[in-house]
Design a protein around this motif. Structure first.
Motif, short mmCIF file in Angstrom:
data_model
loop_
_atom_site.label_atom_id
_atom_site.label_comp_id
_atom_site.label_asym_id
_atom_site.label_seq_id
_atom_site.Cartn_x
_atom_site.Cartn_y
_atom_site.Cartn_z
N GLY A 51 0.78 -1.22 0.00
CA GLY A 51 0.00 0.00 0.00
C GLY A 51 0.82 1.28 0.00
O GLY A 51 0.27 2.38 0.00
N LYS A 52 2.15 1.16 -0.02
CA LYS A 52 3.03 2.31 -0.04
C LYS A 52 3.63 2.53 -1.43
O LYS A 52 4.05 1.57 -2.09
CB LYS A 52 4.17 2.14 0.97
CG LYS A 52 3.73 1.91 2.40
CD LYS A 52 3.07 3.15 2.99
CE LYS A 52 2.75 2.92 4.47
NZ LYS A 52 2.11 4.11 5.08
N LYS A 53 3.66 3.78 -1.86
CA LYS A 53 4.28 4.12 -3.15
C LYS A 53 5.79 4.04 -3.00
O LYS A 53 6.38 4.66 -2.12
CB LYS A 53 3.86 5.51 -3.60
CG LYS A 53 4.38 5.90 -4.97
CD LYS A 53 4.02 7.34 -5.32
CE LYS A 53 2.53 7.52 -5.49
NZ LYS A 53 2.20 8.90 -5.95
N CYS A 54 6.43 3.26 -3.88
CA CYS A 54 7.88 3.09 -3.84
C CYS A 54 8.47 3.48 -5.19
O CYS A 54 7.80 3.43 -6.22
CB CYS A 54 8.23 1.63 -3.54
SG CYS A 54 7.56 1.01 -1.99
N LYS A 55 9.74 3.84 -5.15
CA LYS A 55 10.44 4.21 -6.39
C LYS A 55 11.83 3.60 -6.42
O LYS A 55 12.44 3.35 -5.39
CB LYS A 55 10.54 5.74 -6.52
CG LYS A 55 9.20 6.44 -6.67
CD LYS A 55 9.37 7.94 -6.73
CE LYS A 55 8.03 8.64 -6.83
NZ LYS A 55 8.16 10.12 -6.84
N ILE A 56 12.29 3.38 -7.64
CA ILE A 56 13.67 2.94 -7.86
C ILE A 56 14.21 3.72 -9.04
O ILE A 56 13.51 3.94 -10.04
CB ILE A 56 13.73 1.41 -8.11
CG1 ILE A 56 15.18 0.92 -8.17
CG2 ILE A 56 12.94 1.00 -9.34
CD1 ILE A 56 15.32 -0.60 -8.15
N GLY A 57 15.44 4.20 -8.93
CA GLY A 57 16.06 4.98 -10.01
C GLY A 57 17.49 4.55 -10.19
O GLY A 57 18.10 3.95 -9.31
N ALA A 58 18.05 4.85 -11.35
CA ALA A 58 19.41 4.38 -11.62
C ALA A 58 20.07 5.21 -12.71
O ALA A 58 19.41 5.87 -13.52
CB ALA A 58 19.39 2.92 -12.04
N MET A 59 21.40 5.16 -12.69
CA MET A 59 22.21 5.68 -13.79
C MET A 59 23.40 4.76 -13.97
O MET A 59 23.80 4.05 -13.04
CB MET A 59 22.68 7.11 -13.51
CG MET A 59 23.66 7.24 -12.36
SD MET A 59 24.16 8.97 -12.12
CE MET A 59 25.43 8.80 -10.86
N CYS A 60 23.94 4.73 -15.15
CA CYS A 60 25.13 3.91 -15.38
C CYS A 60 25.94 4.51 -16.51
O CYS A 60 25.50 5.41 -17.23
CB CYS A 60 24.75 2.47 -15.72
SG CYS A 60 24.08 2.23 -17.37
N LYS A 61 27.17 4.03 -16.63
CA LYS A 61 28.00 4.36 -17.78
C LYS A 61 28.61 3.07 -18.28
O LYS A 61 28.88 2.14 -17.53
CB LYS A 61 29.08 5.38 -17.44
CG LYS A 61 30.11 4.98 -16.40
CD LYS A 61 31.28 4.15 -16.87
CE LYS A 61 31.99 4.77 -18.05
NZ LYS A 61 33.12 3.84 -18.50
N GLY A 62 28.81 3.01 -19.57
CA GLY A 62 29.41 1.83 -20.16
C GLY A 62 29.30 1.90 -21.66
O GLY A 62 28.22 2.14 -22.20
#
Length: 410
Positions: free
Chosen positions: A172-183
């Motif tokens: 019931g909780k709003k969750c987030k996931i974020g990311a950055m990368c290089k390659g």
């Protein structure tokens, strides 16, 4: 339900980031070369690192912090100099980077992870690094722009920043996931093949965070190859500050697998972005092996195809030279029956079956060339031995790849 949203590492609650130019990179005065990620709330952290026996100093530093420190607050990264093959001095510079970051953010040095990427063998210009940390800390930004500037700052031969974010619900909780990368270069499936930084506000135990990351790496970053070279600096770091305030995930229940799904989507997206942005590449080359006898067999076959220089060159030439695919499967050491294999090519221009039971079909070369002329191309190998499958990602092999790497230091 998983929903793609705008942003990158600053999308989850409580994370701030920034990227600036501090003068580490020579040449273009517009290229940023230092980044920082910060959460005022302590984070549990997980990491996976290069399997290359020659490990850069930041890899050794981060491995110790991940394993020994219960929490972390920040990541600081420079691009332009890898701090690899730099001996005891390189390790001292990692400590100096961490201490300077800790001083600037009022945290402890063992709560700071460090990362470097660039030329191997050169010592870090610590005057510029320390000055950069002093500039980054007061400008940290929780907006989408802060994350985007950080994503720009970790690039080397990348042609574009790589970042992604998703929103989902747990308990019931709003969750987030974020990311950055290089390659873009020195990319080969022998860990996770690049620098990657993933943030989430999900509340989860450190043990399960590590388990989720290490298991998902096998089907995502471990399945990417650009050039067959495994870097000295490969690192993926996953930080969780728990600000979504969901019930802490302590067991592998429904909540855990919702998080795993979100993490997998992040890693697949970034894996494909790395492969498609391979040095000099004009096309993302995806390989699917289906109906394998075992997962191990499917993985081995897919990796062998995607890393074949001759196959990669054929993709560049839009040439349906399917014999190179069967050949690559044959020297992979995976056991299969070549006389029952079917092979297809697919892109947004269509799908064509070019091999049936180990022999060429009566396919149209013109249609095949049209399909192979798109900027995302998939080869599908059906080995007809079971129900297992694997997907690998790579790119075509071009003249430009040689040009980029012939004068990388100049």
């Amino acid at each position: 339900m998983l929903k793609k949203i705008k942003g990158g590492v600053t999308a989850p609650l409580g994370f701030a980031a920034m990227g600036l130019r501090v003068g580490i990179k020579e040449g273009n005065p517009k290229k940023k070369d230092m980044a920082m990620i910060y959460s005022a709330t302590p984070c549990v952290a997980a990491g996976t690192f290069t399997t290359n026996q020659v490990k850069a100093a930041p890899v050794k530093w981060d491995r110790d912090i991940i394993y020994c420190s219960p929490f972390v607050h920040a990541v600081v990264c420079n691009s332009g100099v890898a701090n690899a093959c730099t001996g005891e001095q390189g390790m001292k510079y990692c400590e100096e980077m961490a201490q300077a970051t800790a001083d600037a953010l009022d945290i402890k040095k063992d709560e700071v992870l460090v990362a470097s990427t660039g030329v191997i063998g050169a010592q870090l210009p610590m005057d510029k690094i320390v000055n950069g940390i002093g500039l980054l800390a007061p400008t940290l930004d929780e907006t989408e722009e802060g994350g985007h500037m950080a994503a720009q700052a970790i690039m080397t031969t990348d042609t574009m920043p790589k970042e992604i974010a998703f929103e989902f619900e747990i308990g019931g909780k709003k969750c987030k996931i974020g990311a950055m990368c290089k390659g873009s270069g020195m990319i080969h499936p022998n860990m996770c093949t690049m620098l990657g930084f993933i943030t989430t506000d999900v509340r989860i135990s450190k043990d399960l965070l590590y388990h989720a990351l290490s298991e998902d790496i096998k089907d995502t970053f471990n399945m990417v190859s650009v050039d067959g070279d495994t870097s000295t600096n490969d690192t993926v770091l996953l930080l969780s500050n728990g600000l979504a305030n969901n019930r802490t995930i302590m067991v592998m229940d429904e909540d855990y697998y919702k998080f795993v799904e979100a993490l997998h989507e992040v890693n697949v997206y970034l894996s494909k972005k790395i492969a498609g942005d391979g040095e000099g590449a004009t096309a993302l080359f995806e390989v699917k092996v289906i109906n394998g006898e075992s997962k191990e067999q499917a993985v081995t076959l897919a990796k062998s195809i995607v890393t074949s220089s001759l196959t990669k060159a054929a993709i560049y030439g839009h040439d349906a030279n399917w014999g190179r695919i069967l050949c690559a499967m044959g020297y992979s050491n995976a056991k299969f029956n070549p006389d029952i294999v079917d092979i297809y090519f697919e892109s947004k221009a269509g799908k064509i079956k070019i091999v049936e039971n180990g022999m060429a079909t009566d396919y149209s070369e013109e249609v095949a060339t049209k399909i192979l002329s798109e900027n995302e191309v998939t080869a599908i190998a059906d080995v007809k031995m079971g129900e297992y499958e694997a997907t690998a990602w790579g790119c075509d092999l071009t003249h430009e790849y040689v040009s980029i790497n012939a004068d990388y230091r100049s």
